[in-house]
Design a protein around this motif. Sequence first.
Motif, PDB file in Angstrom:
ATOM      1  N   ALA A   1      -5.343  28.788 -41.171  1.00 36.21           N
ATOM      2  CA  ALA A   1      -4.610  28.210 -40.059  1.00 36.21           C
ATOM      3  C   ALA A   1      -3.204  28.811 -39.791  1.00 36.21           C
ATOM      4  CB  ALA A   1      -4.394  26.755 -40.620  1.00 36.21           C
ATOM      5  N   TYR A   2      -2.526  29.249 -40.710  1.00 40.79           N
ATOM      6  CA  TYR A   2      -1.269  29.847 -40.370  1.00 40.79           C
ATOM      7  C   TYR A   2      -1.407  31.373 -40.063  1.00 40.79           C
ATOM      8  CZ  TYR A   2       1.643  25.707 -41.401  1.00 40.79           C
ATOM      9  OH  TYR A   2       2.259  24.563 -41.306  1.00 40.79           O
ATOM     10  N   PHE A   3      -2.456  32.164 -40.332  1.00 36.84           N
ATOM     11  CA  PHE A   3      -2.425  33.361 -40.195  1.00 36.84           C
ATOM     12  C   PHE A   3      -2.179  34.093 -38.832  1.00 36.84           C
ATOM     13  CE2 PHE A   3      -4.495  37.763 -39.759  1.00 36.84           C
ATOM     14  CZ  PHE A   3      -3.761  38.410 -40.828  1.00 36.84           C
ATOM     15  N   PRO A   4      -2.708  33.426 -37.753  1.00 38.01           N
ATOM     16  CA  PRO A   4      -2.776  33.629 -36.368  1.00 38.01           C
ATOM     17  C   PRO A   4      -1.198  33.264 -35.946  1.00 38.01           C
ATOM     18  CG  PRO A   4      -4.467  32.263 -36.601  1.00 38.01           C
ATOM     19  CD  PRO A   4      -3.780  32.272 -37.923  1.00 38.01           C
ATOM     20  N   LYS A   5      -0.628  32.439 -36.616  1.00 39.56           N
ATOM     21  CA  LYS A   5       1.085  32.336 -36.412  1.00 39.56           C
ATOM     22  C   LYS A   5       2.060  33.506 -36.787  1.00 39.56           C
ATOM     23  CE  LYS A   5      -0.613  28.185 -35.265  1.00 39.56           C
ATOM     24  NZ  LYS A   5      -0.810  27.680 -33.792  1.00 39.56           N
ATOM     25  N   VAL A   6       1.522  33.932 -37.528  1.00 37.96           N
ATOM     26  CA  VAL A   6       2.257  35.258 -38.146  1.00 37.96           C
ATOM     27  C   VAL A   6       2.383  36.435 -37.455  1.00 37.96           C
ATOM     28  CG1 VAL A   6       2.681  37.060 -40.101  1.00 37.96           C
ATOM     29  CG2 VAL A   6       1.984  34.563 -40.528  1.00 37.96           C
ATOM     30  N   LYS A   7       3.349  36.984 -36.932  1.00 38.68           N
ATOM     31  CA  LYS A   7       3.542  38.063 -35.934  1.00 38.68           C
ATOM     32  C   LYS A   7       2.898  39.410 -36.779  1.00 38.68           C
ATOM     33  CE  LYS A   7       7.899  36.867 -34.010  1.00 38.68           C
ATOM     34  NZ  LYS A   7       9.421  37.488 -34.082  1.00 38.68           N
ATOM     35  N   GLU A   8       2.196  40.386 -35.834  1.00 41.53           N
ATOM     36  CA  GLU A   8       1.946  41.495 -36.191  1.00 41.53           C
ATOM     37  C   GLU A   8       2.965  42.396 -36.984  1.00 41.53           C
ATOM     38  OE1 GLU A   8       0.014  44.018 -33.470  1.00 41.53           O
ATOM     39  OE2 GLU A   8      -1.594  42.443 -32.836  1.00 41.53           O
ATOM     40  N   GLY A   9       2.961  42.978 -38.127  1.00 45.17           N
ATOM     41  CA  GLY A   9       3.899  43.445 -38.919  1.00 45.17           C
ATOM     42  C   GLY A   9       4.897  42.374 -39.691  1.00 45.17           C
ATOM     43  N   GLY A  10       4.543  41.009 -39.653  1.00 44.89           N
ATOM     44  CA  GLY A  10       5.308  39.987 -40.215  1.00 44.89           C
ATOM     45  C   GLY A  10       4.933  39.958 -41.609  1.00 44.89           C
ATOM     46  N   PHE A  11       5.472  39.297 -42.579  1.00 40.63           N
ATOM     47  CA  PHE A  11       5.436  39.087 -44.029  1.00 40.63           C
ATOM     48  C   PHE A  11       4.729  37.936 -44.477  1.00 40.63           C
ATOM     49  CE2 PHE A  11       8.489  42.114 -42.695  1.00 40.63           C
ATOM     50  CZ  PHE A  11       7.997  43.388 -43.324  1.00 40.63           C
ATOM     51  N   ILE A  12       3.909  37.953 -45.371  1.00 40.34           N
ATOM     52  CA  ILE A  12       3.398  36.647 -46.085  1.00 40.34           C
ATOM     53  C   ILE A  12       3.514  37.027 -47.568  1.00 40.34           C
ATOM     54  CG2 ILE A  12       1.193  35.197 -46.508  1.00 40.34           C
ATOM     55  CD1 ILE A  12       0.054  36.615 -43.741  1.00 40.34           C
TER      56      ILE A  12
ATOM     57  N   ARG B   1      -0.905  45.600 -37.903  1.00 41.91           N
ATOM     58  CA  ARG B   1      -0.497  45.761 -36.599  1.00 41.91           C
ATOM     59  C   ARG B   1      -1.983  46.315 -35.954  1.00 41.91           C
ATOM     60  NH1 ARG B   1       4.829  45.767 -35.576  1.00 41.91           N
ATOM     61  NH2 ARG B   1       6.051  46.256 -37.296  1.00 41.91           N
ATOM     62  N   GLU B   2      -2.328  45.464 -34.754  1.00 37.33           N
ATOM     63  CA  GLU B   2      -3.726  45.936 -34.411  1.00 37.33           C
ATOM     64  C   GLU B   2      -3.515  47.279 -33.533  1.00 37.33           C
ATOM     65  OE1 GLU B   2      -5.767  43.291 -32.002  1.00 37.33           O
ATOM     66  OE2 GLU B   2      -5.257  41.513 -33.200  1.00 37.33           O
ATOM     67  N   VAL B   3      -4.576  48.158 -33.644  1.00 31.75           N
ATOM     68  CA  VAL B   3      -4.571  49.486 -33.216  1.00 31.75           C
ATOM     69  C   VAL B   3      -4.869  49.185 -31.635  1.00 31.75           C
ATOM     70  CG1 VAL B   3      -5.629  51.707 -33.177  1.00 31.75           C
ATOM     71  CG2 VAL B   3      -5.034  50.659 -35.289  1.00 31.75           C
ATOM     72  N   LYS B   4      -3.882  50.031 -30.812  1.00 34.86           N
ATOM     73  CA  LYS B   4      -4.270  49.774 -29.423  1.00 34.86           C
ATOM     74  C   LYS B   4      -4.686  51.014 -28.792  1.00 34.86           C
ATOM     75  CE  LYS B   4      -1.174  45.928 -29.118  1.00 34.86           C
ATOM     76  NZ  LYS B   4      -0.707  44.919 -28.624  1.00 34.86           N
TER      77      LYS B   4
END
Length: 138
Positions: free
Chosen positions: A85-96, A135-138
Amino acid sequence: DAWDSEIAVNGVIGKKSMAWWKSLNMLTLYEQFLSLFSKPPLSSYCQPIKLEAIKACSLFEDNSIDLLYIDGNDSKTWNLENIKAYFPKVKEGGFICLSKALHPGREETNAFLIERCDLLKEEMGSDCAFFQKKREVK
Protein backbone atom coordinates in the motif's frame (compact mmCIF):
# COMPACT_ATOMS: atom_id res chain seq x y z
CA ASP A 1 0.00 4.05 14.60
CA ALA A 2 -3.48 3.33 15.91
CA TRP A 3 -2.28 3.08 19.52
CA ASP A 4 -4.81 0.32 20.09
CA SER A 5 -3.95 -3.07 21.62
CA GLU A 6 -6.54 -4.98 19.59
CA ILE A 7 -5.25 -3.55 16.31
CA ALA A 8 -1.66 -4.18 17.41
CA VAL A 9 -2.31 -7.93 17.74
CA ASN A 10 -4.30 -8.28 14.53
CA GLY A 11 -2.81 -11.27 12.72
CA VAL A 12 -0.15 -11.91 15.36
CA ILE A 13 0.54 -15.58 15.94
CA GLY A 14 2.00 -16.70 19.24
CA LYS A 15 0.68 -16.41 22.75
CA LYS A 16 3.84 -14.76 24.09
CA SER A 17 3.81 -11.98 21.50
CA MET A 18 0.07 -11.46 21.84
CA ALA A 19 0.30 -11.28 25.65
CA TRP A 20 3.12 -8.74 25.44
CA TRP A 21 1.19 -6.43 23.10
CA LYS A 22 -1.96 -6.68 25.19
CA SER A 23 -0.02 -5.85 28.37
CA LEU A 24 0.98 -2.42 27.08
CA ASN A 25 -0.80 0.69 28.29
CA MET A 26 -1.34 2.26 24.89
CA LEU A 27 -2.79 5.50 26.26
CA THR A 28 0.31 6.16 28.37
CA LEU A 29 2.61 5.26 25.47
CA TYR A 30 0.66 7.55 23.12
CA GLU A 31 0.89 10.45 25.57
CA GLN A 32 4.66 9.92 25.91
CA PHE A 33 4.96 9.80 22.12
CA LEU A 34 3.00 13.06 21.73
CA SER A 35 5.22 14.81 24.29
CA LEU A 36 8.26 14.07 22.10
CA PHE A 37 6.67 15.68 19.06
CA SER A 38 5.13 18.70 20.77
CA LYS A 39 8.41 20.62 20.98
CA PRO A 40 10.50 22.26 18.26
CA PRO A 41 12.08 21.25 16.00
CA LEU A 42 9.96 18.10 15.57
CA SER A 43 6.68 19.97 15.93
CA SER A 44 7.54 21.85 12.73
CA TYR A 45 8.19 18.69 10.71
CA CYS A 46 5.99 15.97 12.15
CA GLN A 47 2.27 15.44 12.30
CA PRO A 48 1.34 12.42 14.42
CA ILE A 49 -1.57 10.46 12.96
CA LYS A 50 -3.50 8.19 15.31
CA LEU A 51 -4.90 5.76 12.80
CA GLU A 52 -4.34 2.20 11.63
CA ALA A 53 -1.48 2.27 9.09
CA ILE A 54 -3.46 0.88 6.17
CA LYS A 55 -6.18 3.50 6.70
CA ALA A 56 -3.66 6.34 7.04
CA CYS A 57 -2.11 5.41 3.69
CA SER A 58 -4.86 7.27 1.81
CA LEU A 59 -3.75 10.53 3.46
CA PHE A 60 -0.55 10.51 1.39
CA GLU A 61 -0.21 11.25 -2.29
CA ASP A 62 1.80 8.96 -4.54
CA ASN A 63 5.50 9.91 -4.72
CA SER A 64 5.25 12.12 -1.63
CA ILE A 65 7.31 10.24 0.97
CA ASP A 66 11.10 10.66 1.17
CA LEU A 67 11.65 8.18 4.00
CA LEU A 68 9.28 5.40 5.01
CA TYR A 69 9.88 3.49 8.23
CA ILE A 70 7.90 0.25 8.56
CA ASP A 71 7.70 -1.16 12.07
CA GLY A 72 4.47 -3.02 12.52
CA ASN A 73 3.40 -6.10 14.33
CA ASP A 74 4.85 -9.50 13.53
CA SER A 75 2.01 -10.56 11.24
CA LYS A 76 3.17 -11.72 7.82
CA THR A 77 -0.04 -10.41 6.24
CA TRP A 78 0.17 -7.00 7.93
CA ASN A 79 3.72 -6.35 6.72
CA LEU A 80 3.18 -7.32 3.11
CA GLU A 81 -0.18 -5.53 2.88
CA ASN A 82 1.27 -2.32 4.30
CA ILE A 83 4.42 -2.28 2.19
CA LYS A 84 2.36 -2.84 -0.97
CA ALA A 85 0.00 0.00 0.00
CA TYR A 86 2.74 2.46 0.93
CA PHE A 87 5.26 1.62 -1.79
CA PRO A 88 3.66 3.92 -4.44
CA LYS A 89 3.72 6.73 -1.88
CA VAL A 90 7.55 6.65 -1.71
CA LYS A 91 9.36 8.89 -4.19
CA GLU A 92 11.68 7.35 -6.76
CA GLY A 93 15.07 7.40 -5.08
CA GLY A 94 13.32 7.56 -1.69
CA PHE A 95 14.28 5.37 1.23
CA ILE A 96 12.51 2.56 3.06
CA CYS A 97 13.62 1.16 6.39
CA LEU A 98 12.08 -2.18 7.30
CA SER A 99 12.30 -2.92 10.99
CA LYS A 100 12.65 -6.53 12.08
CA ALA A 101 13.56 -7.39 8.50
CA LEU A 102 15.12 -10.70 9.50
CA HIS A 103 12.20 -11.93 11.61
CA PRO A 104 10.19 -14.93 10.42
CA GLY A 105 7.25 -13.83 8.30
CA ARG A 106 9.13 -10.97 6.61
CA GLU A 107 10.38 -13.07 3.68
CA GLU A 108 7.67 -11.97 1.23
CA THR A 109 8.00 -8.34 2.29
CA ASN A 110 11.76 -8.47 1.77
CA ALA A 111 11.32 -10.16 -1.62
CA PHE A 112 8.82 -7.47 -2.69
CA LEU A 113 11.29 -4.73 -1.77
CA ILE A 114 14.34 -6.43 -3.26
CA GLU A 115 12.56 -6.65 -6.64
CA ARG A 116 11.82 -2.92 -6.62
CA CYS A 117 14.67 -1.39 -4.61
CA ASP A 118 18.37 -1.48 -4.03
CA LEU A 119 19.31 -3.00 -0.69
CA LEU A 120 21.60 -0.42 0.90
CA LYS A 121 22.35 -2.03 4.22
CA GLU A 122 21.20 -4.79 6.48
CA GLU A 123 21.89 -4.09 10.13
CA MET A 124 22.11 -7.33 12.04
CA GLY A 125 22.30 -5.62 15.43
CA SER A 126 19.20 -3.50 14.96
CA ASP A 127 17.58 -6.03 12.64
CA CYS A 128 16.69 -3.34 10.08
CA ALA A 129 17.11 -3.37 6.33
CA PHE A 130 17.54 -0.13 4.39
CA PHE A 131 16.33 0.10 0.81
CA GLN A 132 16.33 2.77 -1.87
CA LYS A 133 13.45 2.77 -4.33
CA LYS A 134 14.76 2.38 -7.86
CA ARG A 135 14.32 5.23 -10.27
CA GLU A 136 12.41 4.35 -13.40
CA VAL A 137 14.49 4.32 -16.55
CA LYS A 138 13.14 6.84 -19.03
